[in-house]
Design a protein around this motif. Structure first.
Motif, PDB file in Angstrom:
ATOM      1  N   GLY A  36      29.110  57.375  72.580  1.00  0.00           N
ATOM      2  CA  GLY A  36      28.909  56.127  73.315  1.00  0.00           C
ATOM      3  C   GLY A  36      29.884  55.994  74.473  1.00  0.00           C
ATOM      4  O   GLY A  36      30.721  56.864  74.714  1.00  0.00           O
ATOM      5  N   ARG A  79      23.981  50.959  63.990  1.00  0.00           N
ATOM      6  CA  ARG A  79      25.253  51.710  64.038  1.00  0.00           C
ATOM      7  C   ARG A  79      25.801  51.649  65.446  1.00  0.00           C
ATOM      8  O   ARG A  79      25.059  51.847  66.417  1.00  0.00           O
ATOM      9  CB  ARG A  79      25.037  53.197  63.697  1.00  0.00           C
ATOM     10  CG  ARG A  79      24.607  53.514  62.299  1.00  0.00           C
ATOM     11  CD  ARG A  79      25.735  53.466  61.296  1.00  0.00           C
ATOM     12  NE  ARG A  79      25.835  52.188  60.642  1.00  0.00           N
ATOM     13  CZ  ARG A  79      26.791  51.854  59.792  1.00  0.00           C
ATOM     14  NH1 ARG A  79      27.747  52.709  59.505  1.00  0.00           N
ATOM     15  NH2 ARG A  79      26.818  50.673  59.237  1.00  0.00           N
ATOM     16  N   GLY A  80      27.084  51.416  65.575  1.00  0.00           N
ATOM     17  CA  GLY A  80      27.698  51.274  66.890  1.00  0.00           C
ATOM     18  C   GLY A  80      27.758  52.587  67.663  1.00  0.00           C
ATOM     19  O   GLY A  80      28.220  53.601  67.138  1.00  0.00           O
ATOM     20  N   GLY A  84      34.976  52.546  69.366  1.00  0.00           N
ATOM     21  CA  GLY A  84      35.143  51.601  68.253  1.00  0.00           C
ATOM     22  C   GLY A  84      34.022  51.729  67.236  1.00  0.00           C
ATOM     23  O   GLY A  84      34.154  51.264  66.108  1.00  0.00           O
ATOM     24  N   SER A  87      33.021  49.270  64.308  1.00  0.00           N
ATOM     25  CA  SER A  87      34.055  48.221  64.336  1.00  0.00           C
ATOM     26  C   SER A  87      33.970  47.414  65.623  1.00  0.00           C
ATOM     27  O   SER A  87      34.574  46.350  65.732  1.00  0.00           O
ATOM     28  CB  SER A  87      35.458  48.813  64.157  1.00  0.00           C
ATOM     29  OG  SER A  87      35.876  49.489  65.322  1.00  0.00           O
ATOM     30  N   GLY A  91      30.597  42.504  61.586  1.00  0.00           N
ATOM     31  CA  GLY A  91      30.825  41.082  61.339  1.00  0.00           C
ATOM     32  C   GLY A  91      32.288  40.721  61.139  1.00  0.00           C
ATOM     33  O   GLY A  91      32.602  39.559  60.853  1.00  0.00           O
ATOM     34  N   ALA A 215      29.810  61.620  75.395  1.00  0.00           N
ATOM     35  CA  ALA A 215      29.799  63.056  75.106  1.00  0.00           C
ATOM     36  C   ALA A 215      29.244  63.250  73.695  1.00  0.00           C
ATOM     37  O   ALA A 215      29.907  62.892  72.720  1.00  0.00           O
ATOM     38  CB  ALA A 215      31.211  63.623  75.209  1.00  0.00           C
ATOM     39  N   LEU A 216      28.037  63.762  73.611  1.00  0.00           N
ATOM     40  CA  LEU A 216      27.394  63.951  72.303  1.00  0.00           C
ATOM     41  C   LEU A 216      27.788  65.312  71.735  1.00  0.00           C
ATOM     42  O   LEU A 216      27.587  66.339  72.394  1.00  0.00           O
ATOM     43  CB  LEU A 216      25.867  63.880  72.463  1.00  0.00           C
ATOM     44  CG  LEU A 216      25.054  64.093  71.190  1.00  0.00           C
ATOM     45  CD1 LEU A 216      25.153  62.875  70.275  1.00  0.00           C
ATOM     46  CD2 LEU A 216      23.586  64.381  71.519  1.00  0.00           C
ATOM     47  N   ALA A 251      31.933  60.838  62.364  1.00  0.00           N
ATOM     48  CA  ALA A 251      30.742  60.354  63.071  1.00  0.00           C
ATOM     49  C   ALA A 251      29.966  59.321  62.266  1.00  0.00           C
ATOM     50  O   ALA A 251      28.902  58.881  62.690  1.00  0.00           O
ATOM     51  CB  ALA A 251      29.849  61.534  63.445  1.00  0.00           C
ATOM     52  N   ALA A 502      37.006  52.429  55.770  1.00  0.00           N
ATOM     53  CA  ALA A 502      36.923  53.533  56.740  1.00  0.00           C
ATOM     54  C   ALA A 502      38.267  53.713  57.446  1.00  0.00           C
ATOM     55  O   ALA A 502      38.720  54.839  57.679  1.00  0.00           O
ATOM     56  CB  ALA A 502      35.812  53.256  57.754  1.00  0.00           C
TER      57      ALA A 502
HETATM   58  C1  LIG Z   1      26.069  45.032  62.263  1.00  0.00           C
HETATM   59  C2  LIG Z   1      27.145  45.488  61.319  1.00  0.00           C
HETATM   60  C3  LIG Z   1      27.926  44.545  60.666  1.00  0.00           C
HETATM   61  C4  LIG Z   1      28.930  44.958  59.796  1.00  0.00           C
HETATM   62  N1  LIG Z   1      29.781  44.020  59.291  1.00  0.00           N
HETATM   63  C5  LIG Z   1      30.893  44.425  58.631  1.00  0.00           C
HETATM   64  C6  LIG Z   1      31.902  43.493  58.293  1.00  0.00           C
HETATM   65  O1  LIG Z   1      31.821  42.303  58.589  1.00  0.00           O
HETATM   66  N2  LIG Z   1      32.998  43.959  57.639  1.00  0.00           N
HETATM   67  C7  LIG Z   1      33.134  45.269  57.292  1.00  0.00           C
HETATM   68  O2  LIG Z   1      34.132  45.625  56.670  1.00  0.00           O
HETATM   69  N3  LIG Z   1      32.183  46.171  57.611  1.00  0.00           N
HETATM   70  C8  LIG Z   1      31.090  45.789  58.303  1.00  0.00           C
HETATM   71  N4  LIG Z   1      30.170  46.715  58.699  1.00  0.00           N
HETATM   72  C9  LIG Z   1      30.346  48.107  58.265  1.00  0.00           C
HETATM   73  C10 LIG Z   1      31.519  48.819  58.935  1.00  0.00           C
HETATM   74  O3  LIG Z   1      31.656  48.401  60.268  1.00  0.00           O
HETATM   75  C11 LIG Z   1      31.315  50.322  58.825  1.00  0.00           C
HETATM   76  O4  LIG Z   1      31.252  50.696  57.474  1.00  0.00           O
HETATM   77  C12 LIG Z   1      32.449  51.114  59.467  1.00  0.00           C
HETATM   78  O5  LIG Z   1      32.637  50.698  60.781  1.00  0.00           O
HETATM   79  C13 LIG Z   1      32.118  52.597  59.417  1.00  0.00           C
HETATM   80  O6  LIG Z   1      33.122  53.308  60.070  1.00  0.00           O
HETATM   81  P1  LIG Z   1      32.977  54.874  60.335  1.00  0.00           P
HETATM   82  O7  LIG Z   1      34.201  55.304  61.019  1.00  0.00           O
HETATM   83  O8  LIG Z   1      32.584  55.528  59.069  1.00  0.00           O
HETATM   84  O9  LIG Z   1      31.716  55.020  61.306  1.00  0.00           O
HETATM   85  P2  LIG Z   1      31.432  54.386  62.766  1.00  0.00           P
HETATM   86  O10 LIG Z   1      32.295  53.206  63.016  1.00  0.00           O
HETATM   87  O11 LIG Z   1      29.966  54.210  62.838  1.00  0.00           O
HETATM   88  O12 LIG Z   1      31.892  55.520  63.750  1.00  0.00           O
HETATM   89  C14 LIG Z   1      31.150  56.666  64.062  1.00  0.00           C
HETATM   90  C15 LIG Z   1      31.362  56.983  65.533  1.00  0.00           C
HETATM   91  O13 LIG Z   1      30.931  58.302  65.784  1.00  0.00           O
HETATM   92  C16 LIG Z   1      30.172  58.334  66.970  1.00  0.00           C
HETATM   93  N5  LIG Z   1      29.275  59.482  66.861  1.00  0.00           N
HETATM   94  C17 LIG Z   1      28.298  59.662  65.942  1.00  0.00           C
HETATM   95  N6  LIG Z   1      27.698  60.849  66.124  1.00  0.00           N
HETATM   96  C18 LIG Z   1      28.323  61.439  67.167  1.00  0.00           C
HETATM   97  C19 LIG Z   1      28.150  62.685  67.825  1.00  0.00           C
HETATM   98  N7  LIG Z   1      27.235  63.570  67.424  1.00  0.00           N
HETATM   99  N8  LIG Z   1      28.943  62.960  68.889  1.00  0.00           N
HETATM  100  C20 LIG Z   1      29.895  62.090  69.294  1.00  0.00           C
HETATM  101  N9  LIG Z   1      30.087  60.893  68.697  1.00  0.00           N
HETATM  102  C21 LIG Z   1      29.317  60.579  67.645  1.00  0.00           C
HETATM  103  C22 LIG Z   1      29.471  56.991  66.970  1.00  0.00           C
HETATM  104  O14 LIG Z   1      28.985  56.638  68.240  1.00  0.00           O
HETATM  105  C23 LIG Z   1      30.558  56.080  66.450  1.00  0.00           C
HETATM  106  O15 LIG Z   1      31.374  55.604  67.487  1.00  0.00           O
HETATM  107  C24 LIG Z   1      29.136  46.346  59.546  1.00  0.00           C
HETATM  108  C25 LIG Z   1      28.352  47.287  60.203  1.00  0.00           C
HETATM  109  C26 LIG Z   1      27.379  46.876  61.092  1.00  0.00           C
HETATM  110  C27 LIG Z   1      26.569  47.904  61.814  1.00  0.00           C
END
Ligand SMILES: Cc1cc2nc3c(=O)[nH]c(=O)nc-3n(C[C@H](O)[C@H](O)[C@H](O)COP(=O)(O)OP(=O)(O)OC[C@H]3O[C@@H](n4cnc5c(N)ncnc54)[C@H](O)[C@@H]3O)c2cc1C
Length: 699
Positions: A36, A79-80, A84, A87, A91, A215-216, A251, A502
């Motif tokens: 992103g 998924r964001g 960030g 995150s 919420g 950058a994917l 990811a 996480a």
């Molecule tokens: C709408 C929503 C509301 C939520 N509300 C809450 C809440 O209130 N409280 C709470 O604790 N949790 C909440 N969550 C859940 C929590 O945010 C997630 O569990 C946590 O952020 C996951 O973190 P992560 O690091 O595992 O993944 P992510 O934060 O999803 O990070 C993965 C990152 O990798 C990047 N990426 C993926 N594939 C590739 C690739 N091939 N190349 C380069 N980059 C890549 C993505 O773009 C992303 O930036 C919510 C989630 C969502 C979507």
């Protein structure tokens, strides 16, 4: 070819933390690769605006396959896609899960992941505005606060809970998770504190950290059983960057397994079907879990986010961090057991002062509130598989909600629990017509309602779980130089929201990679009752380090007599330090309490201490008669070691003397000033009192 020591894939909740922690060491260079873009949009930072990010260009726009347990519906799985990650889009509710989740992981073989093992990492990341205690930390990069908005419906919900006989809990992340209350939020000054804001931004100026956005990562380069780099697509160009030490995949729960599968790490039969060479046959993607959510919606006469989300409110929240749009939309809720024999809560409720319907995608056209019930202890496992071998094709995701026996009953119990609260006077007085509710309370109608309206709470985990895909050090089994560190490694979904978990995983991963870690908390400290939490003076009940530092320096410079009680209080106000933060030579000054050590050190012409490394310590540097510095070993008994140890309410760096029953503990007044506290080595005249001193970096 460009190379880095560490390549972190994905700048989400975990990836930002990991890149920031690894780049603390200026000797290594770190690349953080994110698909992103930058997190500049106001909707990311103004808390109540995050709903606008769903299905936008900041969303990966993933969907489940048709779900048999949910009437064949396909669910949006937001998924964001931005710095960030989730995150920047979630919420903001700060929940860590239940002690039993982590103790269960450890009991099943995830060594080092019990609650006592991970609590120091939750605390290290945290800057809780309520102050610190046995469960909470201050001074960490992640701001955790009580939120500035106090919507009356959030309080009405809590009143209704009390009327229904549910007890209040002021801290879901403390000694006990059960009960109802206001959620703490990952917010700072009324704005979102994402991992990008809290961890990454302060690290961006480091010359040894490179952040590549838009950058994917297409696949991990695996050569002779070792991950040697990643293949990237950016701006229409493809290129490879090399990892001298490790590739760490952060990811997220859907994309981490997707990337491993594309790289030939996964079930061999599945890979063969798509002509992908198998580097390692592992059950990647197989353990998916998530929390099922079911919304109940009522119209209301109160103003809710529908009427409060004005351009003026948006501008006020953005520029001043106040007003209704600082709300996260779900300010209160609670944790409940569907049956007394449940070992821990299996249901979580959220009161949202907004209309949540059609899987969160429905038009918000009137003032309404939602009681969202979430099943937080599921049994079913879904899966993430490849749709094709093309990296830009989205993965196939089967959540498999409600596939296991008993899960529908828990969901129905959740609806009944929510209705039981919503029908109490405190909420009835605010509500009007139900907008979304079962036809009747009959089992069949409630079950039909669950199948028709159930959706994801966006808490997916466990697709690269410890024990099946990675080991307890998060190393991918059978592949050198490759780890996964994000929510996907949790062996099962914890009881509660998953952002804090996480972040904790990445904190711990950083230490696993660097080869040193925080010691687990002692059970005694951990068992501190809620009522026993010390409340500190100063900012919002937090520390007043600046004041304490000034007083400390006054005492050190003036040699004025100090009362041990006052020094004990100053000690409490200071921040903990880690061994690597205090390496070098320090000049020492005793604090004047009349302790016998002052006399002994004067006789030795004590200069200070030298910490060359945690294992190479010179506890007593003194001056000889010509004024030259030397390491005095007779009085100190030789050397010692630096390690993190629990002391009073903290875990901080301690110098453990090799040959004397003496331990010095250290806390930080600022980067160049430490307060030291010696235990042991007393004389009877000291009456068991500790010796205090100050260490300063020489100019
Ligand atoms: C709408 C929503 C509301 C939520 N509300 C809450 C809440 O209130 N409280 C709470 O604790 N949790 C909440 N969550 C859940 C929590 O945010 C997630 O569990 C946590 O952020 C996951 O973190 P992560 O690091 O595992 O993944 P992510 O934060 O999803 O990070 C993965 C990152 O990798 C990047 N990426 C993926 N594939 C590739 C690739 N091939 N190349 C380069 N980059 C890549 C993505 O773009 C992303 O930036 C919510 C989630 C969502 C979507």
């Amino acid at each position: 070819m460009t190379w880095y020591d560490y390549i972190v894939v994905g700048a989400g909740s975990a990836g930002c933390v990991l890149a920031a922690r690894l780049s603390e060491d200026p000797r290594v260079n770190v690349a953080l690769i994110e698909a992103g873009g930058p997190d500049t949009a106001r909707e990311i930072h103004v808390p109540a605006a995050y709903g606008r990010l769903v299905q936008s260009s900041y969303d990966w726009n993933l969907w489940s396959e048709p779900e048999p347990g949910l009437a064949g519906r396909r669910l949006p799985l937001t998924r964001g896609l931005v710095l960030g990650g989730c995150s920047s889009q979630n919420g903001m509710i700060y929940i860590r899960g239940n002690r039993q989740d982590y103790d269960g992981y450890a009991a099943d073989g995830a060594e080092g992941w019990s609650y006592d093992d991970v609590l120091p990492y939750f605390r290290r990341s945290e800057d809780n505005e309520r102050g610190k205690d046995a469960y909470h930390g201050t001074g960490g990069p992640l701001s955790v606060s009580d939120g500035r908005s106090r919507h009356p419906l959030a309080d009405a919900f809590l009143d209704a809970c009390a009327q229904a006989g549910h007890r209040a809990n002021p801290d879901f992340n403390g000694a006990c998770q059960d009960g109802t209350g206001r959620y703490q939020l990952t917010q700072r000054d009324g704005r979102r504190c994402s991992s990008a804001v809290g961890f990454l931004r302060p690290a961006l100026a480091r010359p040894n950290l490179s952040v590549l956005t838009e950058a994917l990562v297409l696949h991990i380069v695996v050569q002779r059983g070792r991950a040697t780099g990643v293949r990237i697509k950016r701006g229409g160009q493809e290129f490879t960057v090399a990892a001298a030490q490790e590739v760490i995949v952060c990811a997220g729960t859907y994309n981490s397994p997707h990337l491993l599968l594309l790289s030939g790490i996964g079930p061999a039969a599945d890979l063969a079907r798509l002509d992908i060479e198998t580097h390692q046959d592992l059950p990647v993607g197989r353990g998916l879990q998530d929390h099922l959510a079911v919304p109940l919606v009522w119209r209301t006469r109160e103003q809710t986010l529908h009427s409060q989300s004005t351009p003026h409110a948006m501008a006020t929240a953005w520029s001043e961090g106040r007003g209704p749009m600082t709300s996260n939309g779900s300010e209160s809720g609670g944790f409940f057991r569907s049956a007394a024999e449940q070992p821990a809560p299996d249901l979580q409720l959220y009161l949202s002062h907004s209309m949540f319907h059609e899987d969160g995608l429905g038009d918000v056209h009137t003032d309404a509130y939602t009681v969202l019930t979430s099943s937080i202890s599921p049994v079913s496992r879904g899966r993430v598989t490849l749709r094709s071998a093309a990296p830009d094709h989205k993965p196939r995701i089967h959540t498999n909600f409600l596939a296991s026996e008993g899960e529908m009953k828990t969901a129905v119990d959740g609806i009944r629990l929510a209705l039981g609260i919503a029908r109490r006077p405190a909420l009835l007085a605010r509500g009007g017509r139900p907008h979304l509710a079962p036809e009747s309370d009959a089992d069949g109608d409630v079950e039909e309602f669950v199948r028709r309206t159930g959706c994801s709470t966006y808490h997916p985990t466990s697709t690269c779980a410890i024990g099946s895909v990675v080991d307890a050090q998060l190393r991918v089994l059978g592949v050198e130089g490759l780890r996964v560190a994000d929510a996907s490694v949790l062996p099962s979904v914890p009881r509660g929201n998953t952002n804090a978990a996480a972040i904790m995983i990445a904190e711990k991963a950083a230490d696993l990679i660097r080869g040193h870690g925080l010691p687990p908390v002692s059970s005694a400290a951990d068992a501190m009752p809620l009522s026993g939490r010390p409340q500190k003076a100063g900012k919002a009940g937090g520390k007043n380090t600046a004041l304490a530092r000034r007083r400390l320096m006054d005492l050190a410079e003036s040699h004025a007599r100090a009362e041990p009680e006052e020094l004990d209080e100053l000690w409490e106000e200071l921040e903990c330090v880690r061994p690597e933060q205090i390496l070098g030579t320090w000049r020492g000054s005793p604090l004047n309490t009349g302790h016998s050590a002052e006399r002994r050190l004067r006789a030795l012409r004590w200069y200070g201490k030298t910490f060359n490394s945690p294992d190479d310590v010179q506890p007593l540097i003194c001056r000889d008669e010509h004024g030259r510095l030397y390491s005095e070993t007779d009085a100190s008994g030789g050397g010692g070691r630096l390690q993190m140890l629990p002391f009073r309410n903290d875990v901080t760096t301690a110098l453990v003397y090799d040959a004397k029953p003496v331990i010095d503990y250290f806390k930080k007044a600022d980067h160049d000033t430490l307060m030291g506290l010696m235990t042991g080595g007393n004389e009877p005249s000291d009456n068991g009192r500790n010796f205090y001193f100050v260490l300063q970096r020489p100019c």
